[in-house]
Design a protein around this motif. Structure first.
Motif, mmCIF file in Angstrom:
data_model
loop_
_atom_site.group_PDB
_atom_site.id
_atom_site.type_symbol
_atom_site.label_atom_id
_atom_site.label_comp_id
_atom_site.label_asym_id
_atom_site.label_seq_id
_atom_site.Cartn_x
_atom_site.Cartn_y
_atom_site.Cartn_z
ATOM 1 N N SER A 1 0.826 -1.205 0.000
ATOM 2 C CA SER A 1 0.000 0.000 0.000
ATOM 3 C C SER A 1 0.860 1.255 0.000
ATOM 4 O O SER A 1 0.508 2.264 -0.624
ATOM 5 N N LEU B 1 2.899 1.133 -3.740
ATOM 6 C CA LEU B 1 2.101 1.389 -4.933
ATOM 7 C C LEU B 1 1.322 2.698 -4.850
ATOM 8 O O LEU B 1 1.117 3.362 -5.873
ATOM 9 N N LEU C 1 -1.856 3.384 -4.546
ATOM 10 C CA LEU C 1 -2.943 3.385 -5.534
ATOM 11 C C LEU C 1 -4.097 4.267 -5.064
ATOM 12 O O LEU C 1 -4.268 4.498 -3.862
ATOM 13 N N ARG D 1 -8.056 0.366 -4.606
ATOM 14 C CA ARG D 1 -7.443 -0.508 -3.600
ATOM 15 C C ARG D 1 -8.246 -1.767 -3.268
ATOM 16 O O ARG D 1 -7.666 -2.838 -3.131
ATOM 17 N N ALA E 1 -7.507 -4.166 -6.071
ATOM 18 C CA ALA E 1 -6.101 -4.565 -6.083
ATOM 19 C C ALA E 1 -5.780 -5.509 -4.930
ATOM 20 O O ALA E 1 -4.900 -6.364 -5.048
ATOM 21 N N SER F 1 6.618 -6.787 -7.372
ATOM 22 C CA SER F 1 6.500 -5.354 -7.077
ATOM 23 C C SER F 1 7.659 -4.851 -6.231
ATOM 24 O O SER F 1 8.246 -3.797 -6.518
ATOM 25 N N ARG G 1 8.288 3.464 -8.332
ATOM 26 C CA ARG G 1 6.859 3.237 -8.095
ATOM 27 C C ARG G 1 6.149 2.868 -9.396
ATOM 28 O O ARG G 1 5.280 1.993 -9.403
ATOM 29 N N ARG G 2 6.510 3.519 -10.475
ATOM 30 C CA ARG G 2 5.892 3.200 -11.767
ATOM 31 C C ARG G 2 6.153 1.747 -12.142
ATOM 32 O O ARG G 2 5.236 1.025 -12.546
ATOM 33 N N ARG H 1 4.113 -0.594 -9.964
ATOM 34 C CA ARG H 1 2.705 -0.659 -10.371
ATOM 35 C C ARG H 1 2.524 -1.525 -11.614
ATOM 36 O O ARG H 1 1.583 -2.327 -11.693
ATOM 37 N N THR I 1 0.460 -5.084 -11.658
ATOM 38 C CA THR I 1 -0.691 -5.260 -12.548
ATOM 39 C C THR I 1 -0.472 -6.398 -13.540
ATOM 40 O O THR I 1 -1.361 -7.246 -13.734
#
Length: 246
Positions: free
Chosen positions: A102, A105, A107, A112, A115, A127, A133-134, A137, A141
């Motif tokens: 949390s 990411l 998000l 959330r 996810a 991750s 961070r990009r 993510r 995903t």
């Protein structure tokens, strides 16, 4: 000669990772693990669950270790509540993954809850391995989507195949679930503490298997973790006290 720009440095001094490389790594993990859903489908059908029940488990639970623990206990004749308790206990580790992811990411709040369903060992590992961070993510995903789709498709195929075959024990397919579970677990045991915990858990589970109802030995095996931590604390405590006394 044109001046060259340095690659962006984000976290821990690591350069940013190309999106294509992140997706490639995520697909590798997702495909490799997702195909093992076939073994779960076979194991679940062999435990007496219908194709619909098997598929609903994969769709809604979506954590391999808990699913294998549940159907394994049921196959051994365990009480459904005890089997569910063992599966729930194994699944609680995902909550700790969620706490870390949390922050990483970050998000949007609306995303959330959806996810959270993909917070499992593999998505967490991919991750957390990313430098930005990009990238985290994208890795989360791509891994989650690939694994979720493949896991559920292969679960359906495994359940349908086992139903068509009939007696899975006659073909030896009842061993597929435990074998895949061990194959997924083994690479995660990297430190001496983790290996010791797993070894003691196996000994406790096997030792109690003949005397306790099915499903209960799995819960009792969880005692290995506090036992190893206690022993480790006993070993390091004298050194710590000696250092403080100086």
């Amino acid at each position: 000669m044109a001046e060259q720009t340095a690659p962006p440095v984000i976290r821990d001094g690591a350069p940013a990772k190309p999106d294509v490389a992140v997706v490639r790594d995520a697909l590798g993990v997702g495909v490799a693990v997702g195909l093992s859903g076939f073994a779960f489908g076979v194991t679940s059908a062999g435990a007496g669950l219908s194709v619909l029940q098997t598929c609903v488990l994969s769709l809604l639970v979506f954590t391999g270790a808990s699913q294998f623990a549940l159907v394994g206990a049921l196959a051994a004749g365990g009480n459904p509540f005890t089997a569910a308790a063992g599966a729930f206990f194994l699944g609680t580790r995902n909550a700790f993954y969620g706490l870390r992811l949390s922050q990483l990411l970050a998000l949007p709040k609306a995303v959330r809850p959806f996810a959270a369903h993909w917070v499992i060992d593999e998505t967490a590992a991919v991750s957390l391995a990313q430098p930005t961070r990009r990238a985290a993510r994208i890795g989360f995903t791509a891994t989650g989507l690939t694994l979720y789709v493949l896991w559920n498709v292969t679960t359906l195929l495994g359940a349908l195949g086992a139903e068509a075959i009939g007696d899975t024990a006659a073909w030896g397919l009842d061993a597929a679930g435990p074998a895949v579970f061990l194959a997924l677990l083994a690479p995660m045991l990297k430190s001496a503490t983790e290996r010791a915990t797993a070894g003691i858990a196996v000994l406790v589970g096997l030792g109690l298997l003949p005397v306790l109802p099915a499903g209960v030995p799995v819960l009792a095996a969880a005692l290995a973790a506090p036992l190893v931590l206690w022993f480790r604390g006993r070993r390091t405590a004298p050194a710590g006290r000696e250092k403080d006394s100086r």
